[in-house]
Design an enzyme around this catalytic site. Structure first.
Site, mmCIF file in Angstrom:
data_model
loop_
_atom_site.group_PDB
_atom_site.id
_atom_site.type_symbol
_atom_site.label_atom_id
_atom_site.label_comp_id
_atom_site.label_asym_id
_atom_site.label_seq_id
_atom_site.Cartn_x
_atom_site.Cartn_y
_atom_site.Cartn_z
ATOM 1 N N LYS A 276 0.869 -1.178 0.000
ATOM 2 C CA LYS A 276 0.000 0.000 0.000
ATOM 3 C C LYS A 276 0.902 1.222 0.000
ATOM 4 O O LYS A 276 2.090 1.130 0.321
ATOM 5 C CB LYS A 276 -0.865 -0.016 1.268
ATOM 6 C CG LYS A 276 -2.132 0.790 1.199
ATOM 7 C CD LYS A 276 -3.341 -0.043 0.836
ATOM 8 C CE LYS A 276 -4.633 0.717 0.930
ATOM 9 N NZ LYS A 276 -5.810 -0.122 0.694
ATOM 10 N N GLY B 65 -21.608 6.086 0.331
ATOM 11 C CA GLY B 65 -20.702 6.735 -0.624
ATOM 12 C C GLY B 65 -20.580 5.928 -1.903
ATOM 13 O O GLY B 65 -21.539 5.265 -2.331
ATOM 14 N N ASN B 66 -19.377 5.943 -2.479
ATOM 15 C CA ASN B 66 -19.154 5.318 -3.793
ATOM 16 C C ASN B 66 -19.540 3.847 -3.828
ATOM 17 O O ASN B 66 -20.247 3.400 -4.722
ATOM 18 C CB ASN B 66 -17.673 5.427 -4.171
ATOM 19 C CG ASN B 66 -17.321 6.843 -4.547
ATOM 20 O OD1 ASN B 66 -18.073 7.515 -5.245
ATOM 21 N ND2 ASN B 66 -16.184 7.312 -4.072
ATOM 22 N N VAL B 67 -19.044 3.079 -2.854
ATOM 23 C CA VAL B 67 -19.320 1.639 -2.864
ATOM 24 C C VAL B 67 -20.782 1.387 -2.484
ATOM 25 O O VAL B 67 -21.515 0.682 -3.186
ATOM 26 C CB VAL B 67 -18.384 0.877 -1.891
ATOM 27 C CG1 VAL B 67 -18.771 -0.591 -1.828
ATOM 28 C CG2 VAL B 67 -16.933 1.018 -2.320
ATOM 29 N N ALA B 68 -21.210 1.978 -1.367
ATOM 30 C CA ALA B 68 -22.522 1.613 -0.825
ATOM 31 C C ALA B 68 -23.671 2.081 -1.721
ATOM 32 O O ALA B 68 -24.728 1.437 -1.747
ATOM 33 C CB ALA B 68 -22.683 2.174 0.580
ATOM 34 N N GLY C 243 -23.124 4.675 5.856
ATOM 35 C CA GLY C 243 -22.276 5.340 4.855
ATOM 36 C C GLY C 243 -22.727 4.930 3.468
ATOM 37 O O GLY C 243 -22.615 3.767 3.106
HETATM 38 N N1 LIG Z 1 -13.806 2.048 -3.113
HETATM 39 C C1 LIG Z 1 -13.422 0.761 -3.125
HETATM 40 O O1 LIG Z 1 -13.310 0.123 -4.175
HETATM 41 C C2 LIG Z 1 -13.146 0.058 -1.811
HETATM 42 C C3 LIG Z 1 -12.546 -1.196 -1.820
HETATM 43 C C4 LIG Z 1 -12.347 -1.868 -0.612
HETATM 44 C C5 LIG Z 1 -12.715 -1.258 0.585
HETATM 45 N N2 LIG Z 1 -13.298 -0.020 0.568
HETATM 46 C C6 LIG Z 1 -13.692 0.580 1.846
HETATM 47 O O2 LIG Z 1 -15.114 0.775 1.843
HETATM 48 C C7 LIG Z 1 -15.473 1.962 2.566
HETATM 49 C C8 LIG Z 1 -16.256 2.894 1.665
HETATM 50 O O3 LIG Z 1 -15.464 3.238 0.543
HETATM 51 P P1 LIG Z 1 -15.996 4.305 -0.528
HETATM 52 O O4 LIG Z 1 -15.038 4.263 -1.657
HETATM 53 O O5 LIG Z 1 -17.442 4.091 -0.763
HETATM 54 O O6 LIG Z 1 -15.771 5.649 0.277
HETATM 55 P P2 LIG Z 1 -16.644 6.974 0.220
HETATM 56 O O7 LIG Z 1 -15.827 8.027 0.877
HETATM 57 O O8 LIG Z 1 -17.160 7.222 -1.150
HETATM 58 O O9 LIG Z 1 -17.905 6.607 1.141
HETATM 59 C C9 LIG Z 1 -17.873 6.594 2.535
HETATM 60 C C10 LIG Z 1 -19.149 7.276 3.016
HETATM 61 O O10 LIG Z 1 -19.204 7.175 4.432
HETATM 62 C C11 LIG Z 1 -19.670 8.406 4.939
HETATM 63 N N3 LIG Z 1 -19.272 8.531 6.345
HETATM 64 C C12 LIG Z 1 -18.088 8.889 6.868
HETATM 65 N N4 LIG Z 1 -18.129 8.890 8.204
HETATM 66 C C13 LIG Z 1 -19.379 8.486 8.537
HETATM 67 C C14 LIG Z 1 -20.057 8.271 9.765
HETATM 68 N N5 LIG Z 1 -19.456 8.482 10.936
HETATM 69 N N6 LIG Z 1 -21.343 7.861 9.733
HETATM 70 C C15 LIG Z 1 -21.968 7.665 8.559
HETATM 71 N N7 LIG Z 1 -21.389 7.864 7.366
HETATM 72 C C16 LIG Z 1 -20.119 8.272 7.359
HETATM 73 C C17 LIG Z 1 -19.059 9.447 4.027
HETATM 74 O O11 LIG Z 1 -19.747 10.678 4.101
HETATM 75 C C18 LIG Z 1 -19.202 8.760 2.669
HETATM 76 O O12 LIG Z 1 -20.429 9.057 2.040
HETATM 77 C C19 LIG Z 1 -14.132 2.533 3.070
HETATM 78 O O13 LIG Z 1 -13.909 2.030 4.362
HETATM 79 C C20 LIG Z 1 -13.106 1.945 2.114
HETATM 80 O O14 LIG Z 1 -11.829 1.844 2.701
HETATM 81 C C21 LIG Z 1 -13.521 0.642 -0.593
HETATM 82 C C1 LIG Z 2 -6.441 -1.790 -5.214
HETATM 83 C C2 LIG Z 2 -7.572 -1.027 -4.648
HETATM 84 C C3 LIG Z 2 -8.716 -1.033 -5.539
HETATM 85 C C4 LIG Z 2 -7.763 -1.516 -3.286
HETATM 86 C C5 LIG Z 2 -8.856 -0.891 -2.433
HETATM 87 N N1 LIG Z 2 -8.544 0.461 -2.076
HETATM 88 C C6 LIG Z 2 -8.962 -1.789 -1.221
HETATM 89 O O1 LIG Z 2 -8.827 -1.380 -0.091
HETATM 90 O O2 LIG Z 2 -9.218 -2.955 -1.396
#
Ligand SMILES: NC(=O)c1ccc[n+]([C@@H]2O[C@H](COP(=O)([O-])OP(=O)(O)OC[C@H]3O[C@@H](n4cnc5c(N)ncnc54)[C@H](O)[C@@H]3O)[C@@H](O)[C@H]2O)c1
Ligand SMILES: CC(C)C[C@H](N)C(=O)O
EC number: 1.4.1.9
Length: 363
Positions: free
Chosen positions: A80, A182-185, A180
């Site tokens: 990372k 955001g992007n994933v959810a 939360g």
């Molecule tokens: N994006 C990916 O492909 C990916 C991959 C693996 C893991 N993750 C993990 O998944 C999670 C979400 O990722 P994302 O890319 O959707 O991020 P994101 O920043 O788009 O979404 C996170 C959301 O959580 C909200 N949030 C923050 N603090 C909060 C709280 N206290 N209560 C309620 N909501 C709150 C934010 O406002 C945001 O809308 C992160 O923990 C990230 O590390 C993401």
């Molecule tokens: C390689 C990335 C897409 C990894 C992602 N940020 C994760 O925590 O899994």
């Protein structure tokens, strides 16, 4: 902190400090383990208050990627990177190009992608200096934003966990509480809505809440209310450490399945929810869709192939619970065992002497 002691304890290979005065770059790259292949993991940009905080984070995250990649069945090691800075203020072309040159200098031992605070546009700038970057714009033949694919993997893993808890993986009519959106959810909610699940959501960002309410008929609740709502599945998709002493007594769900990294505040919380009979889908197993998707680029990106591999998250979750049952342990421990066993067995099978002195890289 004694860095070498820590690196020795968890068997880290390399920690690289990158400094560029012109662009203001201060970055750290962690390569934890390359037994399975090159270290692949995203770059986090975050305004760390101290250097020590950044070092601890990159070490912890890099090791997490070793487990995530191994458990996902990828021939990829773990690493990372972190850039110290505020993603809303300190991004520039110079900074990402300088960072890209440091990655290039590692000659493929580390490959980057998006993480918290970085985007596809940032990867495009890194790509100006190195090929060892994934999650670049699709125009370059890359896979683009990993989040929708992470969401699909979480959806598949949630179905597997539901099957174990409820005897069926049909999510229609199930109530899913999402922390939360955001992007994933947001993308996860779309899959759940399409299957007929009822959604309860919360977020500190009102716009994100409204989007889920308007698009999927979700019910909005306050940020502290989400833990105690009546639901079948709790899906943490915001922050780490949210399964803790304060939240566990509030939980009504039988299944915990979400995208957030490092959901257990401490390992003992994993034991506690196991003893309570909850089905916890280990975070790094269920949220591997993004890394599976970007890793596919190393073979020349094929979306269909990548999504097929993401489907295996369903079976990976079932396998984790099989190991948990077999060895009488909590699911988080079973996931670690699954990853460690795979790394050990591949390392062993690679002991074979090859005439040209090289390792075979199995794709
Ligand atoms: N994006 C990916 O492909 C990916 C991959 C693996 C893991 N993750 C993990 O998944 C999670 C979400 O990722 P994302 O890319 O959707 O991020 P994101 O920043 O788009 O979404 C996170 C959301 O959580 C909200 N949030 C923050 N603090 C909060 C709280 N206290 N209560 C309620 N909501 C709150 C934010 O406002 C945001 O809308 C992160 O923990 C990230 O590390 C993401
Ligand atoms: C390689 C990335 C897409 C990894 C992602 N940020 C994760 O925590 O899994």
């Amino acid at each position: 902190m004694n860095i070498f002691d820590y690196m020795q304890k968890y068997d880290y290979e390399q920690l690289v400090f990158c400094q560029d005065e012109n662009s203001g770059l201060k970055a750290i790259i962690c390569i934890h383990d390359t037994t399975l292949g090159p270290a692949l993991g995203g770059t986090r940009m975050w305004p760390y208050k101290t250097e020590e905080e950044a070092i601890i984070d990159v070490l912890r995250l890099g090791r997490g990627m070793t487990y995530k990649n191994a458990a996902a069945g990828l021939n990829i090691g773990g690493g990372k990177a972190v850039i110290i800075g505020d993603p809303r203020q300190h991004k520039s072309e110079e900074l990402f190009r300088a960072f890209g040159r440091y990655i290039q200098g590692l000659n493929g031992r580390y490959i980057t992608a998006e993480d918290v605070g970085t985007t596809v546009a940032d990867m495009d700038m890194i790509h100006l200096e190195t090929d060892y970057v994934t999650g670049v714009s699709p125009a370059f033949g890359s896979s683009g934003n990993p989040s929708p694919v992470t969401a699909y993997g979480v959806y598949r893993g949630m179905k597997a966990a539901a099957k174990l808890a409820y005897g069926t993986d049909d999510l229609s009519g199930r109530v899913v509480a999402v922390q939360g959106v955001g992007n994933v959810a947001y993308n996860l909610c779309r899959h759940l809505h399409e299957e007929g699940a009822h959604l309860i959501v919360t977020d500190i960002n009102e716009e994100n809440v409204n989007r889920a309410v308007n698009d999927f008929g979700a019910k909005a609740v306050g940020v502290n209310e989400i833990f105690g709502v009546e639901c079948d599945i709790f899906s943490p998709c915001a922050l780490g450490a949210i399964i803790n002493d304060d939240t566990i007594p509030l939980l009504k769900a039988k299944v915990i399945a979400g995208a957030a990294n490092n959901q257990l505040k401490e390992e003992r919380h994993g034991d506690q929810i196991h003893e309570m009979g909850l089905f916890y889908a280990p975070d790094y197993v269920i949220n591997a869709g993004g890394v599976i998707n970007v890793a596919d680029e190393l073979q020349g990106y094929n979306r269909e192939r990548a999504l097929k591999k993401v489907e295996t998250i369903y079976d990976n979750i079932l396998k984790v619970f099989e190991i948990a049952e077999r060895d009488g342990m909590a699911s988080y421990q079973a996931a670690d065992r699954m990853a460690e066993e795979r790394i050990a067995s591949v390392a062993k099978s690679r002991n074979t002497f090859l005439q040209n002195g090289k390792t075979v890289y199995h794709r």
